[in-house]
Motif scaffolding. Sequence first.
Motif, PDB file in Angstrom:
ATOM      1  N   ALA A   1      59.865 -69.586 -36.256  1.00  0.00           N
ATOM      2  CA  ALA A   1      60.971 -68.268 -36.075  1.00  0.00           C
ATOM      3  C   ALA A   1      60.984 -66.919 -37.105  1.00  0.00           C
ATOM      4  O   ALA A   1      60.969 -66.146 -36.325  1.00  0.00           O
ATOM      5  CB  ALA A   1      61.890 -68.959 -36.350  1.00  0.00           C
ATOM      6  N   ALA A   2      60.880 -67.452 -38.524  1.00  0.00           N
ATOM      7  CA  ALA A   2      60.790 -66.179 -39.208  1.00  0.00           C
ATOM      8  C   ALA A   2      59.056 -65.508 -38.845  1.00  0.00           C
ATOM      9  O   ALA A   2      59.158 -64.242 -38.900  1.00  0.00           O
ATOM     10  CB  ALA A   2      60.431 -66.723 -40.427  1.00  0.00           C
ATOM     11  N   GLY A   3      58.500 -66.312 -38.715  1.00  0.00           N
ATOM     12  CA  GLY A   3      57.000 -65.340 -38.556  1.00  0.00           C
ATOM     13  C   GLY A   3      56.741 -65.120 -37.488  1.00  0.00           C
ATOM     14  O   GLY A   3      56.110 -63.843 -36.977  1.00  0.00           O
ATOM     15  N   ILE A   4      57.180 -65.536 -35.814  1.00  0.00           N
ATOM     16  CA  ILE A   4      57.627 -64.498 -34.635  1.00  0.00           C
ATOM     17  C   ILE A   4      58.275 -63.385 -34.785  1.00  0.00           C
ATOM     18  O   ILE A   4      58.046 -62.380 -35.008  1.00  0.00           O
ATOM     19  CB  ILE A   4      57.770 -65.433 -33.671  1.00  0.00           C
ATOM     20  CG1 ILE A   4      57.152 -66.768 -33.373  1.00  0.00           C
ATOM     21  CG2 ILE A   4      58.125 -65.092 -32.333  1.00  0.00           C
ATOM     22  CD1 ILE A   4      57.673 -68.055 -32.693  1.00  0.00           C
ATOM     23  N   THR A   5      59.673 -63.633 -35.446  1.00  0.00           N
ATOM     24  CA  THR A   5      60.316 -62.449 -35.887  1.00  0.00           C
ATOM     25  C   THR A   5      59.210 -61.245 -36.652  1.00  0.00           C
ATOM     26  O   THR A   5      59.254 -59.945 -36.279  1.00  0.00           O
ATOM     27  CB  THR A   5      61.554 -63.232 -36.454  1.00  0.00           C
ATOM     28  OG1 THR A   5      62.536 -63.764 -35.703  1.00  0.00           O
ATOM     29  CG2 THR A   5      62.895 -61.813 -36.927  1.00  0.00           C
TER      30      THR A   5
ATOM     31  N   TYR B   1      56.726 -60.758 -37.273  1.00  0.00           N
ATOM     32  CA  TYR B   1      55.091 -60.043 -35.677  1.00  0.00           C
ATOM     33  C   TYR B   1      55.748 -59.121 -34.856  1.00  0.00           C
ATOM     34  O   TYR B   1      55.181 -57.773 -34.860  1.00  0.00           O
ATOM     35  CB  TYR B   1      54.492 -61.562 -35.439  1.00  0.00           C
ATOM     36  CG  TYR B   1      53.817 -60.516 -33.985  1.00  0.00           C
ATOM     37  CD1 TYR B   1      51.987 -60.183 -34.689  1.00  0.00           C
ATOM     38  CD2 TYR B   1      53.821 -61.005 -32.695  1.00  0.00           C
ATOM     39  CE1 TYR B   1      51.104 -59.479 -33.806  1.00  0.00           C
ATOM     40  CE2 TYR B   1      52.680 -60.443 -32.226  1.00  0.00           C
ATOM     41  CZ  TYR B   1      51.666 -59.836 -32.781  1.00  0.00           C
ATOM     42  OH  TYR B   1      51.126 -59.107 -32.047  1.00  0.00           O
ATOM     43  N   LEU B   2      56.791 -59.696 -34.692  1.00  0.00           N
ATOM     44  CA  LEU B   2      57.570 -58.869 -33.236  1.00  0.00           C
ATOM     45  C   LEU B   2      58.150 -57.603 -34.161  1.00  0.00           C
ATOM     46  O   LEU B   2      57.919 -56.179 -33.396  1.00  0.00           O
ATOM     47  CB  LEU B   2      58.546 -59.767 -33.189  1.00  0.00           C
ATOM     48  CG  LEU B   2      58.141 -60.655 -31.386  1.00  0.00           C
ATOM     49  CD1 LEU B   2      59.314 -61.432 -31.066  1.00  0.00           C
ATOM     50  CD2 LEU B   2      56.822 -60.273 -30.255  1.00  0.00           C
ATOM     51  N   ILE B   3      58.781 -57.673 -34.801  1.00  0.00           N
ATOM     52  CA  ILE B   3      59.284 -56.871 -35.568  1.00  0.00           C
ATOM     53  C   ILE B   3      58.099 -55.299 -36.422  1.00  0.00           C
ATOM     54  O   ILE B   3      58.362 -53.537 -35.902  1.00  0.00           O
ATOM     55  CB  ILE B   3      60.440 -56.627 -37.639  1.00  0.00           C
ATOM     56  CG1 ILE B   3      61.366 -57.549 -36.454  1.00  0.00           C
ATOM     57  CG2 ILE B   3      60.786 -55.602 -37.898  1.00  0.00           C
ATOM     58  CD1 ILE B   3      62.304 -57.070 -35.473  1.00  0.00           C
TER      59      ILE B   3
ATOM     60  N   VAL C   1      55.620 -55.177 -34.987  1.00  0.00           N
ATOM     61  CA  VAL C   1      54.594 -54.795 -33.941  1.00  0.00           C
ATOM     62  C   VAL C   1      55.578 -53.471 -33.589  1.00  0.00           C
ATOM     63  O   VAL C   1      54.646 -52.343 -32.849  1.00  0.00           O
ATOM     64  CB  VAL C   1      54.084 -55.422 -32.733  1.00  0.00           C
ATOM     65  CG1 VAL C   1      54.692 -55.083 -30.868  1.00  0.00           C
ATOM     66  CG2 VAL C   1      53.610 -56.392 -32.158  1.00  0.00           C
ATOM     67  N   GLY C   2      57.244 -53.806 -33.002  1.00  0.00           N
ATOM     68  CA  GLY C   2      58.042 -52.770 -33.125  1.00  0.00           C
ATOM     69  C   GLY C   2      57.852 -51.641 -33.128  1.00  0.00           C
ATOM     70  O   GLY C   2      57.768 -50.334 -33.082  1.00  0.00           O
ATOM     71  N   GLN C   3      58.105 -51.663 -34.670  1.00  0.00           N
ATOM     72  CA  GLN C   3      57.881 -50.781 -35.417  1.00  0.00           C
ATOM     73  C   GLN C   3      56.839 -49.587 -35.223  1.00  0.00           C
ATOM     74  O   GLN C   3      56.354 -48.669 -35.830  1.00  0.00           O
ATOM     75  CB  GLN C   3      57.909 -50.623 -36.683  1.00  0.00           C
ATOM     76  CG  GLN C   3      57.662 -50.046 -38.215  1.00  0.00           C
ATOM     77  CD  GLN C   3      57.121 -50.561 -39.720  1.00  0.00           C
ATOM     78  OE1 GLN C   3      57.828 -51.446 -40.099  1.00  0.00           O
ATOM     79  NE2 GLN C   3      57.208 -49.441 -40.156  1.00  0.00           N
ATOM     80  N   ALA C   4      55.363 -49.735 -34.999  1.00  0.00           N
ATOM     81  CA  ALA C   4      54.185 -49.818 -35.097  1.00  0.00           C
ATOM     82  C   ALA C   4      53.700 -48.887 -33.623  1.00  0.00           C
ATOM     83  O   ALA C   4      53.304 -48.117 -33.823  1.00  0.00           O
ATOM     84  CB  ALA C   4      52.649 -50.245 -35.041  1.00  0.00           C
ATOM     85  N   LYS C   5      54.842 -49.042 -33.057  1.00  0.00           N
ATOM     86  CA  LYS C   5      54.748 -48.804 -31.804  1.00  0.00           C
ATOM     87  C   LYS C   5      56.157 -47.570 -31.892  1.00  0.00           C
ATOM     88  O   LYS C   5      56.018 -46.355 -31.247  1.00  0.00           O
ATOM     89  CB  LYS C   5      55.503 -49.686 -30.490  1.00  0.00           C
ATOM     90  CG  LYS C   5      54.248 -50.384 -29.813  1.00  0.00           C
ATOM     91  CD  LYS C   5      54.194 -51.532 -28.704  1.00  0.00           C
ATOM     92  CE  LYS C   5      53.804 -51.923 -28.439  1.00  0.00           C
ATOM     93  NZ  LYS C   5      54.135 -52.810 -27.027  1.00  0.00           N
ATOM     94  N   GLY C   6      56.664 -47.551 -32.686  1.00  0.00           N
ATOM     95  CA  GLY C   6      57.492 -46.991 -32.771  1.00  0.00           C
ATOM     96  C   GLY C   6      57.589 -45.137 -33.383  1.00  0.00           C
ATOM     97  O   GLY C   6      57.905 -44.129 -32.799  1.00  0.00           O
TER      98      GLY C   6
END
Length: 62
Positions: free
Chosen positions: A23-27, A29-31, A33-38
Amino acid sequence: MSFLGLRKWPTPVMKPMWPFMAAAGITFYLISVGQAKGIRSPEYRNDPKNPYAAQLAKESAQ
C-alpha cells in the motif's frame, strides 16, 4: 529456553507487513504521478510559484 529474552526462532517481519508495504508503494506511485500531472497542468504551468516553471518553459520552447 531463552537466553536474555531471545527466542530460538526469529519473529516474522515481512509476512505480516507485506500489505502495508504494498500500500505504501502504491500510494507513493500515485502521489508522484499526481504531482507530475499537476505541475504540468495549464493552470500552474506559468505560475511563478511553480519550481519547475523554467524547466517547463524550456521544454515547450523546443
